[in-house]
Design a protein around this motif. Structure first.
Motif, PDB file in Angstrom:
ATOM      1  N   PHE A   1       2.919  -5.638 -10.012  1.00 54.92           N
ATOM      2  CA  PHE A   1       2.713  -4.698  -8.918  1.00 54.92           C
ATOM      3  C   PHE A   1       1.234  -4.690  -8.544  1.00 54.92           C
ATOM      4  O   PHE A   1       0.367  -4.455  -9.394  1.00 54.92           O
ATOM      5  CB  PHE A   1       3.158  -3.292  -9.323  1.00 54.92           C
ATOM      6  N   HIS A   2       0.946  -4.961  -7.276  1.00 56.35           N
ATOM      7  CA  HIS A   2      -0.428  -4.996  -6.776  1.00 56.35           C
ATOM      8  C   HIS A   2      -0.533  -3.990  -5.629  1.00 56.35           C
ATOM      9  O   HIS A   2      -0.002  -4.230  -4.543  1.00 56.35           O
ATOM     10  CB  HIS A   2      -0.777  -6.399  -6.288  1.00 56.35           C
ATOM     11  N   LYS A   3      -1.225  -2.885  -5.885  1.00 55.43           N
ATOM     12  CA  LYS A   3      -1.315  -1.810  -4.888  1.00 55.43           C
ATOM     13  C   LYS A   3      -2.668  -1.807  -4.203  1.00 55.43           C
ATOM     14  O   LYS A   3      -3.711  -1.938  -4.844  1.00 55.43           O
ATOM     15  CB  LYS A   3      -1.083  -0.442  -5.568  1.00 55.43           C
ATOM     16  N   ASN A   4      -2.632  -1.655  -2.860  1.00 50.17           N
ATOM     17  CA  ASN A   4      -3.855  -1.505  -2.056  1.00 50.17           C
ATOM     18  C   ASN A   4      -4.873  -2.620  -2.324  1.00 50.17           C
ATOM     19  O   ASN A   4      -6.053  -2.357  -2.576  1.00 50.17           O
ATOM     20  CB  ASN A   4      -4.505  -0.138  -2.310  1.00 50.17           C
TER      21      ASN A   4
ATOM     22  N   SER B   1       0.838  -1.196   0.000  1.00 44.48           N
ATOM     23  CA  SER B   1       0.000   0.000   0.000  1.00 44.48           C
ATOM     24  C   SER B   1       0.872   1.245   0.000  1.00 44.48           C
ATOM     25  O   SER B   1       2.056   1.199   0.335  1.00 44.48           O
ATOM     26  CB  SER B   1      -0.908   0.011   1.239  1.00 44.48           C
ATOM     27  N   CYS B   2       0.280   2.364  -0.393  1.00 41.18           N
ATOM     28  CA  CYS B   2       0.960   3.658  -0.413  1.00 41.18           C
ATOM     29  C   CYS B   2       0.274   4.592   0.563  1.00 41.18           C
ATOM     30  O   CYS B   2      -0.943   4.778   0.499  1.00 41.18           O
ATOM     31  CB  CYS B   2       0.927   4.260  -1.811  1.00 41.18           C
ATOM     32  N   ARG B   3       1.071   5.184   1.469  1.00 46.47           N
ATOM     33  CA  ARG B   3       0.505   6.085   2.474  1.00 46.47           C
ATOM     34  C   ARG B   3       0.355   7.499   1.949  1.00 46.47           C
ATOM     35  O   ARG B   3      -0.535   8.239   2.348  1.00 46.47           O
ATOM     36  CB  ARG B   3       1.407   6.128   3.709  1.00 46.47           C
ATOM     37  N   ASN B   4       1.262   7.895   1.041  1.00 50.12           N
ATOM     38  CA  ASN B   4       1.315   9.281   0.609  1.00 50.12           C
ATOM     39  C   ASN B   4       1.987   9.392  -0.753  1.00 50.12           C
ATOM     40  O   ASN B   4       2.306   8.376  -1.393  1.00 50.12           O
ATOM     41  CB  ASN B   4       2.074  10.123   1.660  1.00 50.12           C
TER      42      ASN B   4
END
Length: 464
Positions: free
Chosen positions: A340-343, A312-315
């Motif tokens: 790439f698998h985000k969130n 995940s990406c916080r910011n």
């Protein structure tokens, strides 16, 4: 002289007025303390192991003390009782007994690392005091529970008359950090410019020693400090000096659900998974480079494996870091080999873990390493950094059988990847089975038992 006297009197009056105002606020809110537990967790959408601990802690308190309300202090303005309860289920499979109340924080920028290009650690810590002041003025609970590691908020909670409980994943500063600066080693938290200069390195050592002293003072205000590993426990005991108030409670890992995944799985192609937030300390680039090195010398008769980054990406900084990884994968001509698998949702994560032959982790001094346990429970052989939690608590032999690999350098990671790829199916299944058995020591049920046992003496009296 007269003007100087007037200025002195004016400043003294202002300072006294400020002190009186602070005392009035504190006394007022002390009297308004609610029969509740306030969970200080400014980022309730980070998707990491810390958030899992938050929701499991909320559920444990609801089970242990049903008469206490649970309130979450969050800087995510779109958070509501409904969305947070839904998030706990969707992301982590944790079903809360009741929806938590929510107190929104509007000063979260004071703990953002982007707000402080220099002296980030001390500035964020002082900023957290301001943020906790906002939180406790908005709602003053009987128990203040920090689940994010903001120890500088404890004196503020103490002033408001709260009982202070914390779950510390990682000391804000450690003796290992101090030794690296002293040795002038360049890392994500030690700029190359500083590492190359003896003068600047000594200045930073002094800064770290002063911060360690301050960290010890604020941390000692905790009535109960739960820590997540042997490594963290050792450091917190030395820094805070309250060994009788420190309890080791391993973090909750979804071992039961993941252990239901089949150990036998398709190896066409073989998949190596990496589960971690896209933060600098997670060292994703090392994983990518090691994978590239392994693929480069892979036997011609073996199919090319896939590397799956899941996080995940916080910011915005995390988003840029993720994009940098994608760009590097293209430079290494690995576009078709790296995903790439985000969130992702919790169910998607389980599905990805169920198809992986191995799991890679590369953070130096990872306090615990929930992702490593998840790999093992899911049947993926771990390749973890040879330090802290994975080394001391997790990747240990189970009944004399090897449960995974530990590595330090790019070459060691590449070698471990190749060993998993070349491993006969029977040997892989045997190691995966031993790793799965080892993972059962860190189950969610074990967390609930140890957590309740730790907080019971503190929370037995719920009268304000």
């Amino acid at each position: 002289m007269a003007s100087l006297r007037i200025l002195t009197v004016t400043l003294t009056t202002l300072i006294l007025a400020l002190i009186v105002r602070i005392l009035f606020v504190v006394v007022f809110h002390r009297r308004k303390r609610r029969n509740s537990v306030g969970f200080f967790h400014p980022y309730t959408n980070d998707g990491g192991g810390g958030e899992r601990v938050l929701w499991c802690a909320v559920k444990a308190v609801q089970e242990e003390s049903p008469d206490l309300d649970c309130v979450v202090y969050t800087g995510d303005h779109d958070a509501s009782p409904e969305t947070l309860a839904a998030r706990a289920i969707d992301r982590f499979g944790v079903e809360l007994i009741r929806r938590p109340k929510v107190v929104h924080l509007y000063k979260r920028k004071w703990i953002e690392e982007t707000t402080y290009p220099r002296f980030t650690m001390i500035c964020q810590s002082l900023g957290s005091m301001y943020l906790s002041w906002e939180a406790l003025c908005a709602f003053t609970p009987l128990y203040y529970f920090d689940t994010s590691g903001y120890a500088f908020t404890y004196p503020v909670a103490w002033i408001f008359g709260c009982k202070i409980i914390c779950y510390t994943h990682y000391p804000t500063i450690s003796l290992d950090m101090l030794s690296r600066v002293n040795a002038r080693n360049s890392m994500y938290n030690n700029d190359t410019l500083i590492a190359k200069s003896a003068f600047f390195s000594q200045c930073k050592v002094i800064y770290y020693k002063l911060f360690s002293l301050m960290y010890g003072i604020v941390g000692s205000h905790a009535h109960l400090a739960m820590v997540n590993s042997s490594w963290t426990q050792s450091h917190i005991q030395k820094l805070w000096g309250i060994p009788d108030r420190i309890k080791r409670v391993y973090p909750p890992c979804d071992t039961s659900g993941l252990q239901m995944l089949a150990l036998e799985r398709s190896m066409e192609p073989m998949k190596i998974i990496s589960v971690a937030q896209f933060r600098p300390e997670k060292a994703h680039l090392l994983q990518l480079e090691a994978f590239a090195a392994a693929v480069k010398i892979l036997d011609a008769d073996l199919p090319r494996p896939k590397l799956q980054f899941v996080g995940s990406c916080r910011n915005e900084a995390d988003e840029k870091r993720l994009q940098g990884l994608k760009d590097r994968a293209k430079e290494l001509k690995l576009e078709s080999d790296v995903e790439f698998h985000k969130n992702v949702t919790y169910s998607e994560l389980v599905s990805l873990l169920g198809g992986a032959a191995g799991g890679i982790h590369s953070m130096v001094d990872e306090h615990f390493g929930i992702c490593v346990v998840e790999y093992m429970a899911a049947g993926a052989i771990p390749i973890a950094h040879n330090s802290a939690g994975p080394k001391m608590d997790i990747v240990l032999p189970e009944e004399g059988k090897q449960t995974g690999f530990l590595a330090n350098t790019l070459e060691e990671y590449a070698d471990a990847i190749l060993r998993i790829i070349r491993m006969p199916a029977s040997q892989r299944l045997e190691m995966a089975a031993a790793a799965r058995k080892r993972a059962s020591h860190f189950s969610e049920q074990r967390f609930y038992q140890d957590f309740k046992s730790a907080v019971r003496p503190i929370m037995s009296n719920t009268t304000p």
